[in-house]
Scaffold this motif. Structure first.
Motif, short mmCIF file in Angstrom:
data_model
loop_
_atom_site.label_atom_id
_atom_site.label_comp_id
_atom_site.label_asym_id
_atom_site.label_seq_id
_atom_site.Cartn_x
_atom_site.Cartn_y
_atom_site.Cartn_z
N LEU A 109 0.83 -1.21 0.00
CA LEU A 109 0.00 0.00 0.00
C LEU A 109 0.86 1.25 0.00
O LEU A 109 0.51 2.26 -0.62
N LEU A 110 2.00 1.20 0.66
CA LEU A 110 2.90 2.34 0.68
C LEU A 110 3.67 2.46 -0.64
O LEU A 110 4.06 3.55 -1.05
N ALA A 111 3.86 1.31 -1.30
CA ALA A 111 4.66 1.30 -2.53
C ALA A 111 3.83 1.51 -3.79
O ALA A 111 4.39 1.78 -4.85
N THR A 112 2.50 1.40 -3.69
CA THR A 112 1.70 1.45 -4.91
C THR A 112 1.60 2.86 -5.48
O THR A 112 1.60 3.85 -4.74
N ASP A 113 1.49 2.92 -6.79
CA ASP A 113 1.22 4.19 -7.47
C ASP A 113 -0.16 4.14 -8.12
O ASP A 113 -0.47 4.94 -9.00
N LYS A 114 -1.00 3.21 -7.69
CA LYS A 114 -2.33 3.02 -8.24
C LYS A 114 -3.38 3.49 -7.24
O LYS A 114 -3.12 3.61 -6.04
N PRO A 115 -4.60 3.80 -7.70
CA PRO A 115 -5.66 4.23 -6.79
C PRO A 115 -6.01 3.14 -5.79
O PRO A 115 -5.92 1.95 -6.09
#
Length: 409
Positions: A109-115
């Motif tokens: 969740l911290l690494a994602t760049d998605k909504p």
């Protein structure tokens, strides 16, 4: 939605069992789903169950030697079109808000760049606690879309808000999130906020009509139009996100019910008029539906081809907008829609005066607006005409909902 990829994080709570039905609905809608199961979630559902339903590997540990040798948490966080957290427990929301990354779920969740879309589930007191409210507000400010939990009896025996939204409602939120552009703008902020954070219409009741009506000719044929219901459903969803109690009266469409909206399905114009009347009183009514102007007396059996064209005697359907405007329970704000192919502004202005509406939202339907993803409208009111630029129907809905909130909040 076909081909869209969902990454589902299953948190630890009794509501985790609903993730099984959510996976089934996601796949039925044509999307793929991969699951991350937290340690808490594994106390309620097993990796085997989720793997069987998703037909994909279930990920449970940040310390999987094979996956992490390939930087698996980074790959998982980037390959999905949408990350969904359901159930999002109070603990998981707190760690998300604080930016903690101490397990696989919070790390990706911290690494994602998605909504990211979160569906909370917890005890009513936990949901109402000041710490949870702060965490939810922080997440929404950060661009996470946090749904409102349902209200009702809980496994602990208490009653109130905190139940995980039903899988069908979560699926509708997933489809809505995937159907709109994710941009950093004022509009996106409105989409990322939901009832508690953006409650200008809390305590207000709004009726929305949407879709076509079907007027039967015989048991297999009917008179209809090309309305898809998309604009009306988007408006109902936007009003609910602003805290309104929304009654959505829908003609025959294949659209999921927006989260937090009460839906009444109807078929004919007379059915719709009766449902609107039954939903009164209301603070506002937004009549988006493309109601058939005429009906025929239907045949009880299928009309056969006999070498001659059957004569269909047309009768006028009730005028729902004009009836509301003249009725004793007229909503404080009455908004009609005008779908025109010629002289759009002139016809809409005349319609507003003739029907007694406060506003008319006019659009040119000579192209692919009916059924399409975008719309360009003109807001006709006593003050004059506002020309809005072409935009996705969800953004039209958000802008109109804000205007309605300004008028009746």
């Amino acid at each position: 939605m076909t081909g869209k990829r969902i990454l589902l994080i299953v948190g630890g709570g009794i509501a985790a069992y609903k993730a099984c039905e959510l996976i089934r609905l996601i796949r039925k809608a044509g999307m793929s789903v991969r699951c991350v199961l937290t340690d808490g979630g594994a106390q309620f559902v097993t990796p085997m169950t989720l793997a069987a339903l998703s037909e994909a590997q279930v990920h449970t540990s940040l310390w999987d030697l094979k996956d992490e040798a390939e930087m698996g948490h980074i790959q998982l966080s980037r390959e999905a079109d949408l990350v969904v957290v359901a159930p999002a427990t109070a603990d998981l929301l707190a760690r998300m808000a604080a930016g903690i990354a101490d397990d696989l779920a919070t790390t990706l969740l911290l690494a994602t760049d998605k909504p990211v879309l979160a569906a909370p589930a917890m005890n009513v007191r936990m949901w109402q606690h000041a710490a949870t409210r702060r965490n939810v507000e922080r997440l929404r400010d950060d661009g996470v879309r946090v749904l409102e939990p349902d209200e009702g009896p809980m496994a602990c025996g208490e009653f109130g808000p905190g139940r995980l939204p039903e899988p069908e409602a979560i699926l509708a939120a997933i489809q809505e999130s995937l159907s709109k552009p994710f941009v950093s703008s004022e509009v996106e902020t409105r989409f990322s906020t939901s009832l508690e954070a953006n409650g200008e219409l809390r305590g207000r009741h709004v009726i929305v009509t949407a879709g076509p009506t079907h007027e039967p000719i015989d048991p297999v044929r009917y008179i209809a139009n090309r309305s898809s219901g998309k604009q009306g459903f988007a408006i109902a969803a936007a009003l609910a996100r602003l805290g309104a109690r929304v009654t959505l009266v829908s003609g025959p469409v294949a659209l999921p019910t927006p989260a937090g909206v009460d839906r009444v399905d109807v078929e004919t114009a007379r059915d719709m008029a009766a449902a609107v009347d039954a939903a009164l009183p209301a603070d506002a009514a937004v009549l988006v539906a493309a109601v058939a102007d005429w009906r025929v007396k239907p045949s009880g059996s299928k009309i056969k081809k006999q070498g001659t064209v059957p004569s269909l005697a047309l009768a006028e359907n009730p005028d729902i907008l004009a009836g509301l405007a003249r009725g004793p329970r007229r909503p404080r704000l009455l908004v009609g829609f005008a779908a025109e192919t010629d002289d759009v502004i002139a016809n809409a202005t005349a319609k507003r005066a003739r029907k007694g509406a406060d506003w008319i939202v006019a659009n040119d339907v000579s192209g692919d607006v009916m059924g399409g993803a975008d719309n360009r409208v003109h807001l006709v009111s006593e003050a004059g005409v506002e020309d809005w630029e072409e935009m996705p129907k969800e953004q039209v809905a958000a802008r109109l909902a804000d205007r309605i909130a300004d008028a009746i909040a």
